[in-house]
Motif scaffolding. Structure first.
Motif, PDB file in Angstrom:
ATOM      1  N   ASN A 176     124.563  25.901  -3.955  1.00  0.00           N
ATOM      2  CA  ASN A 176     124.562  27.332  -4.209  1.00  0.00           C
ATOM      3  C   ASN A 176     125.938  27.762  -4.722  1.00  0.00           C
ATOM      4  N   ARG A 177     126.028  29.007  -5.124  1.00  0.00           N
ATOM      5  CA  ARG A 177     127.242  29.471  -5.796  1.00  0.00           C
ATOM      6  C   ARG A 177     128.495  29.268  -4.942  1.00  0.00           C
ATOM      7  N   LEU A 178     128.422  29.542  -3.649  1.00  0.00           N
ATOM      8  CA  LEU A 178     129.602  29.472  -2.798  1.00  0.00           C
ATOM      9  C   LEU A 178     129.924  28.054  -2.337  1.00  0.00           C
ATOM     10  N   ARG A 179     129.008  27.138  -2.511  1.00  0.00           N
ATOM     11  CA  ARG A 179     129.209  25.737  -2.119  1.00  0.00           C
ATOM     12  C   ARG A 179     129.703  25.640  -0.672  1.00  0.00           C
ATOM     13  N   SER A 180     129.003  26.327   0.198  1.00  0.00           N
ATOM     14  CA  SER A 180     129.468  26.453   1.580  1.00  0.00           C
ATOM     15  C   SER A 180     128.618  25.696   2.591  1.00  0.00           C
ATOM     16  N   ALA A 181     127.641  24.897   2.126  1.00  0.00           N
ATOM     17  CA  ALA A 181     126.796  24.136   3.046  1.00  0.00           C
ATOM     18  C   ALA A 181     127.625  23.011   3.696  1.00  0.00           C
ATOM     19  N   PRO A 182     127.193  22.499   4.848  1.00  0.00           N
ATOM     20  CA  PRO A 182     128.025  21.548   5.597  1.00  0.00           C
ATOM     21  C   PRO A 182     128.137  20.154   4.990  1.00  0.00           C
ATOM     22  N   TYR A 183     127.245  19.792   4.050  1.00  0.00           N
ATOM     23  CA  TYR A 183     127.287  18.454   3.467  1.00  0.00           C
ATOM     24  C   TYR A 183     127.564  18.528   1.965  1.00  0.00           C
ATOM     25  N   SER A 184     128.218  17.491   1.468  1.00  0.00           N
ATOM     26  CA  SER A 184     128.380  17.288   0.033  1.00  0.00           C
ATOM     27  C   SER A 184     127.620  16.029  -0.357  1.00  0.00           C
ATOM     28  N   ASN A 185     126.983  16.058  -1.524  1.00  0.00           N
ATOM     29  CA  ASN A 185     126.190  14.897  -1.930  1.00  0.00           C
ATOM     30  C   ASN A 185     126.398  14.584  -3.402  1.00  0.00           C
ATOM     31  N   SER A 186     126.093  13.375  -3.758  1.00  0.00           N
ATOM     32  CA  SER A 186     126.153  12.948  -5.149  1.00  0.00           C
ATOM     33  C   SER A 186     125.160  11.817  -5.347  1.00  0.00           C
TER      34      SER A 186
END
Length: 352
Positions: A176-186
């Motif tokens: 989402n725009r704020l990139r504030s979720a607890p996980y990062s993925n790739s």
């Protein structure tokens, strides 16, 4: 194009970002505003309508067939399907539209706690003046002579299901725009080539994708939970928990079973290299989720220099689905060029 996105609801920051990010939540508003403007301009939008055929005479497009019953006369048709319109690919093959297989990449999604990636990249788990951290990783595998790389990195995002057919399972990522979720993925993917597909026809890559998507569906329990494995377990270094944002959930599985052997082997060789680039990347806190197969189109619809299909004048294959783009901006540029070509053709026709 960035200004157009802003005018229709995207944040002003994309005008100055090195990697413009609209955000999946904000993109919905942009699309709604696009639709309202198109309707205002007199465009007719048909939802729930399928292109099921083309009417072609003397090598030139004469119309489109909708839902196998309605003929829609036209002398120009922009075919902008996206890269997962497998029913359309099959129809085009039956109609004799020239296509060829092309390379793409497949692999898995990896998820880490966002604060861990922040710490690896910044030395801070959370800093009020720093955005959620990103990364880009590449490795040229000397054994298989294939590229292994991170793709579509989603800081502070989530893994999402993106299946387009029953009985198959595909994962993707979003932020989402704020990139504030607890996980990062790739995505962590390995290049595949037409000679890997087991056949030489243009649809062979599509069938190759489907084979591994069906394997992932079964490995996940055949209920649209995604197969997942702790990163240490995938490397044979132990076990760990499965922490994933993917909904409706994940099921523990041996991910080597949902990938071609050369892909899983290349990933296992690449991960220690990624660890040397980002100390802490290999951790029990990381989870792998499968399978990612839709990095780009598995085929290319052949075009002439003016953008028209090779043997069907008036048909304009465009964007990712045509095999000529790899994201929002490149697809938009391809669409703009095509619009200019159609306009120029219409002007020349009117002058004759």
């Amino acid at each position: 194009m960035l200004r157009t996105l802003v005018d229709f609801g995207a944040g002003e920051e994309i005008l100055t970002q090195a990697k413009p990010h609209v955000g999946s939540d904000r993109l919905r508003l942009v699309l709604i505003n696009f639709r309202r403007e198109l309707l205002r301009l007199g465009v007719e939008i048909r939802f729930g309508t399928c292109l099921t055929g083309l009417t072609i005479g003397a090598g030139r497009l004469q119309g489109a067939v909708l839902d196998q019953r309605e003929e829609f006369p036209c002398d120009s048709l922009v075919l902008a399907t996206g890269h997962s319109a497998r029913d359309t690919y099959g129809m085009l093959a039956e109609q004799g539209v020239a296509m060829e297989s092309k390379p793409f990449a497949i692999g898995l999604r990896v998820e880490h706690p966002a604060e861990l990636i922040n710490f690896i990249q910044y030395g801070h788990r959370r800093h009020p003046k720093l955005p959620t951290a990103e990364y880009a990783l590449t490795y040229n595998d000397p054994d298989s002579k294939r590229g292994v790389y991170s793709f579509c990195m989603c800081p502070g995002g989530e893994v999402v299901l993106a299946a387009s057919e029953p009985g198959g399972l595909v994962v993707n990522g979003m932020s989402n725009r704020l990139r504030s979720a607890p996980y990062s993925n790739s995505a962590l993917v390995v290049t595949v080539r037409p000679d890997d597909f087991g056949a030489i026809d243009p649809l062979a890559g599509m069938r190759f994708q489907r084979r591994w998507e069906e394997a992932a569906f079964i490995a996940g329990g055949s209920d649209y939970r995604a197969p997942a494995q702790n990163l240490l377990g995938f490397l044979g270094r132990g076990k760990g928990p499965l922490n994933s944002s993917c909904r409706p959930g994940v099921r523990e599985a041996e991910l080597r079973q949902v990938l071609p052997p050369f892909v899983s082997s290349a990933l296992r060789r690449a991960l220690p290299h990624f660890e040397r680039r980002m100390r802490g990347f290999i951790t029990a806190e990381a989870t792998l989720v499968g399978v990612e197969t839709r990095t780009s189109a598995p085929l290319r619809i052949l075009r002439q220099s003016d953008g028209q299909a090779l043997h069907q004048s008036g048909l304009y294959p465009v964007g990712e689905g045509a095999g000529y783009a790899g994201g929002i901006m490149s697809a938009a540029l391809d669409g703009l060029k095509t619009a200019e070509q159609i306009a120029a053709t219409a002007i020349n026709r009117s002058r004759r």
